[in-house]
Motif scaffolding. Structure first.
Motif, PDB file in Angstrom:
ATOM      1  N   GLY A  57     -16.616  49.210  26.488  1.00  0.00           N
ATOM      2  CA  GLY A  57     -16.331  47.797  26.618  1.00  0.00           C
ATOM      3  C   GLY A  57     -14.952  47.532  27.168  1.00  0.00           C
ATOM      4  O   GLY A  57     -14.257  48.444  27.625  1.00  0.00           O
ATOM      5  N   THR A  58     -14.573  46.268  27.092  1.00  0.00           N
ATOM      6  CA  THR A  58     -13.242  45.849  27.531  1.00  0.00           C
ATOM      7  C   THR A  58     -12.624  44.936  26.486  1.00  0.00           C
ATOM      8  O   THR A  58     -13.316  44.174  25.821  1.00  0.00           O
ATOM      9  CB  THR A  58     -13.294  45.086  28.875  1.00  0.00           C
ATOM     10  N   VAL A  59     -11.325  45.061  26.357  1.00  0.00           N
ATOM     11  CA  VAL A  59     -10.532  44.137  25.563  1.00  0.00           C
ATOM     12  C   VAL A  59      -9.646  43.400  26.571  1.00  0.00           C
ATOM     13  O   VAL A  59      -8.926  44.036  27.345  1.00  0.00           O
ATOM     14  CB  VAL A  59      -9.648  44.867  24.528  1.00  0.00           C
ATOM     15  N   THR A  60      -9.734  42.091  26.578  1.00  0.00           N
ATOM     16  CA  THR A  60      -8.953  41.282  27.511  1.00  0.00           C
ATOM     17  C   THR A  60      -7.952  40.461  26.719  1.00  0.00           C
ATOM     18  O   THR A  60      -8.328  39.771  25.770  1.00  0.00           O
ATOM     19  CB  THR A  60      -9.880  40.354  28.317  1.00  0.00           C
ATOM     20  N   THR A  75       1.984  48.167  23.208  1.00  0.00           N
ATOM     21  CA  THR A  75       2.004  49.564  23.655  1.00  0.00           C
ATOM     22  C   THR A  75       1.872  50.513  22.469  1.00  0.00           C
ATOM     23  O   THR A  75       1.151  51.518  22.540  1.00  0.00           O
ATOM     24  CB  THR A  75       3.295  49.852  24.448  1.00  0.00           C
ATOM     25  N   GLY A  76       2.533  50.213  21.371  1.00  0.00           N
ATOM     26  CA  GLY A  76       2.437  51.041  20.173  1.00  0.00           C
ATOM     27  C   GLY A  76       1.009  51.101  19.644  1.00  0.00           C
ATOM     28  O   GLY A  76       0.513  52.178  19.277  1.00  0.00           O
ATOM     29  N   ILE A  77       0.342  49.960  19.607  1.00  0.00           N
ATOM     30  CA  ILE A  77      -1.053  49.924  19.154  1.00  0.00           C
ATOM     31  C   ILE A  77      -1.918  50.768  20.085  1.00  0.00           C
ATOM     32  O   ILE A  77      -2.774  51.540  19.636  1.00  0.00           O
ATOM     33  CB  ILE A  77      -1.563  48.475  19.072  1.00  0.00           C
ATOM     34  N   SER A  84      -9.441  55.944  21.911  1.00  0.00           N
ATOM     35  CA  SER A  84     -10.460  54.932  22.202  1.00  0.00           C
ATOM     36  C   SER A  84     -10.216  54.206  23.518  1.00  0.00           C
ATOM     37  O   SER A  84     -11.093  53.489  23.988  1.00  0.00           O
ATOM     38  CB  SER A  84     -10.507  53.885  21.078  1.00  0.00           C
ATOM     39  N   ILE A  85      -9.037  54.383  24.109  1.00  0.00           N
ATOM     40  CA  ILE A  85      -8.678  53.641  25.315  1.00  0.00           C
ATOM     41  C   ILE A  85      -8.753  54.558  26.526  1.00  0.00           C
ATOM     42  O   ILE A  85      -8.068  55.575  26.601  1.00  0.00           O
ATOM     43  CB  ILE A  85      -7.271  53.029  25.176  1.00  0.00           C
ATOM     44  N   LEU A  86      -9.613  54.186  27.477  1.00  0.00           N
ATOM     45  CA  LEU A  86      -9.788  54.980  28.691  1.00  0.00           C
ATOM     46  C   LEU A  86      -8.807  54.596  29.787  1.00  0.00           C
ATOM     47  O   LEU A  86      -8.326  55.448  30.520  1.00  0.00           O
ATOM     48  CB  LEU A  86     -11.217  54.815  29.232  1.00  0.00           C
ATOM     49  N   SER A  87      -8.540  53.296  29.892  1.00  0.00           N
ATOM     50  CA  SER A  87      -7.701  52.822  30.989  1.00  0.00           C
ATOM     51  C   SER A  87      -7.201  51.423  30.667  1.00  0.00           C
ATOM     52  O   SER A  87      -7.796  50.715  29.851  1.00  0.00           O
ATOM     53  CB  SER A  87      -8.522  52.781  32.287  1.00  0.00           C
ATOM     54  N   THR A  88      -6.098  51.040  31.312  1.00  0.00           N
ATOM     55  CA  THR A  88      -5.586  49.681  31.168  1.00  0.00           C
ATOM     56  C   THR A  88      -5.225  49.129  32.543  1.00  0.00           C
ATOM     57  O   THR A  88      -4.895  49.873  33.469  1.00  0.00           O
ATOM     58  CB  THR A  88      -4.323  49.625  30.274  1.00  0.00           C
ATOM     59  N   LEU A  89      -5.292  47.813  32.641  1.00  0.00           N
ATOM     60  CA  LEU A  89      -4.882  47.097  33.845  1.00  0.00           C
ATOM     61  C   LEU A  89      -3.968  45.977  33.393  1.00  0.00           C
ATOM     62  O   LEU A  89      -4.313  45.211  32.486  1.00  0.00           O
ATOM     63  CB  LEU A  89      -6.101  46.513  34.566  1.00  0.00           C
ATOM     64  N   HIS A  90      -2.799  45.882  34.009  1.00  0.00           N
ATOM     65  CA  HIS A  90      -1.825  44.848  33.663  1.00  0.00           C
ATOM     66  C   HIS A  90      -1.598  43.978  34.892  1.00  0.00           C
ATOM     67  O   HIS A  90      -1.288  44.489  35.969  1.00  0.00           O
ATOM     68  CB  HIS A  90      -0.506  45.492  33.216  1.00  0.00           C
ATOM     69  N   VAL A  91      -1.772  42.667  34.719  1.00  0.00           N
ATOM     70  CA  VAL A  91      -1.623  41.717  35.829  1.00  0.00           C
ATOM     71  C   VAL A  91      -0.620  40.645  35.430  1.00  0.00           C
ATOM     72  O   VAL A  91      -0.720  40.073  34.332  1.00  0.00           O
ATOM     73  CB  VAL A  91      -2.976  41.048  36.159  1.00  0.00           C
ATOM     74  N   HIS A  92       0.337  40.368  36.294  1.00  0.00           N
ATOM     75  CA  HIS A  92       1.300  39.286  36.083  1.00  0.00           C
ATOM     76  C   HIS A  92       0.671  38.005  36.614  1.00  0.00           C
ATOM     77  O   HIS A  92       0.510  37.840  37.819  1.00  0.00           O
ATOM     78  CB  HIS A  92       2.615  39.589  36.799  1.00  0.00           C
ATOM     79  N   LEU A 102      -8.165  46.324  28.845  1.00  0.00           N
ATOM     80  CA  LEU A 102      -8.269  47.703  28.390  1.00  0.00           C
ATOM     81  C   LEU A 102      -9.734  48.110  28.389  1.00  0.00           C
ATOM     82  O   LEU A 102     -10.580  47.384  27.876  1.00  0.00           O
ATOM     83  CB  LEU A 102      -7.719  47.856  26.971  1.00  0.00           C
ATOM     84  N   VAL A 103     -10.041  49.246  28.976  1.00  0.00           N
ATOM     85  CA  VAL A 103     -11.381  49.795  28.926  1.00  0.00           C
ATOM     86  C   VAL A 103     -11.426  50.722  27.719  1.00  0.00           C
ATOM     87  O   VAL A 103     -10.592  51.621  27.588  1.00  0.00           O
ATOM     88  CB  VAL A 103     -11.734  50.561  30.221  1.00  0.00           C
ATOM     89  N   VAL A 104     -12.385  50.471  26.833  1.00  0.00           N
ATOM     90  CA  VAL A 104     -12.459  51.201  25.573  1.00  0.00           C
ATOM     91  C   VAL A 104     -13.810  51.902  25.443  1.00  0.00           C
ATOM     92  O   VAL A 104     -14.811  51.477  26.037  1.00  0.00           O
ATOM     93  CB  VAL A 104     -12.232  50.259  24.369  1.00  0.00           C
ATOM     94  N   ARG A 105     -13.807  52.989  24.656  1.00  0.00           N
ATOM     95  CA  ARG A 105     -15.043  53.733  24.411  1.00  0.00           C
ATOM     96  C   ARG A 105     -14.949  54.425  23.063  1.00  0.00           C
ATOM     97  O   ARG A 105     -13.876  54.879  22.665  1.00  0.00           O
ATOM     98  CB  ARG A 105     -15.260  54.779  25.495  1.00  0.00           C
ATOM     99  N   GLY A 106     -16.075  54.515  22.375  1.00  0.00           N
ATOM    100  CA  GLY A 106     -16.128  55.223  21.101  1.00  0.00           C
ATOM    101  C   GLY A 106     -17.144  54.593  20.182  1.00  0.00           C
ATOM    102  O   GLY A 106     -18.007  53.826  20.614  1.00  0.00           O
ATOM    103  N   LYS A 107     -17.036  54.933  18.896  1.00  0.00           N
ATOM    104  CA  LYS A 107     -17.913  54.315  17.910  1.00  0.00           C
ATOM    105  C   LYS A 107     -17.577  52.829  17.819  1.00  0.00           C
ATOM    106  O   LYS A 107     -16.416  52.438  17.925  1.00  0.00           O
ATOM    107  CB  LYS A 107     -17.743  54.983  16.557  1.00  0.00           C
TER     108      LYS A 107
END
Length: 139
Positions: A57-60, A75-77, A84-92, A102-107
């Motif tokens: 999924g994604t967390v926006t 960032t700490g989280i 659980s986090i595969l990738s992130t995208l940061h947009v100004h 954030l693209v997430v995967r797992g249980k």
């Protein structure tokens, strides 16, 4: 792949007319594919309701990057949940606001936990979690 089964469904005429307008607006060429997608949506939702189900999924997040220590907290989280986090995208978005995806995967339970931690961080203006499956079990 399994064969096709034909079914008959009785639907109120007004409801069917509304459905036809909706699926036309969304670009479906026939009712069958729209019905299949509705069924798949329900099956996917049922899957991710189980805490042990494997999901993606994604967390926006939308937040003001001027909020004191917010970037460091987020960032700490993310580091705490790196598994659980595969990738992130940061947009100004503008001078003050940022969008982070954030693209997430797992249980399912773990994905919800990281999402809840990020979205509930003080300074995050809005956040959403979108969950789906890998699609392997869907036809």
């Amino acid at each position: 792949m399994s064969g096709l089964s034909r079914i008959g469904v009785a639907i109120d005429t007004d409801l069917l007319n509304k459905f036809d307008r909706l699926i036309e607006k969304r670009g479906y060429t026939n009712r069958s594919e729209a019905f299949r997608d509705l069924i798949r949506d329900e099956l996917v939702e049922q899957t991710w309701e189980s805490p042990d189900s494997q999901v993606v999924g994604t967390v926006t997040l939308v937040y003001d990057h001027h909020v004191r220590m917010l970037n460091e907290k987020l960032t700490g989280i993310q580091h705490d949940f790196h598994h659980s986090i595969l990738s992130t995208l940061h947009v100004h978005l503008d001078h003050d606001n940022c969008l982070e995806v954030l693209v997430v995967r797992g249980k399912s339970a773990a994905v919800r936990k990281v999402s809840d931690a990020l979205i509930s961080t003080k300074g995050v203006k809005h956040g959403t979690l979108t969950i789906t499956t890998s699609g392997a079990e869907l036809k």
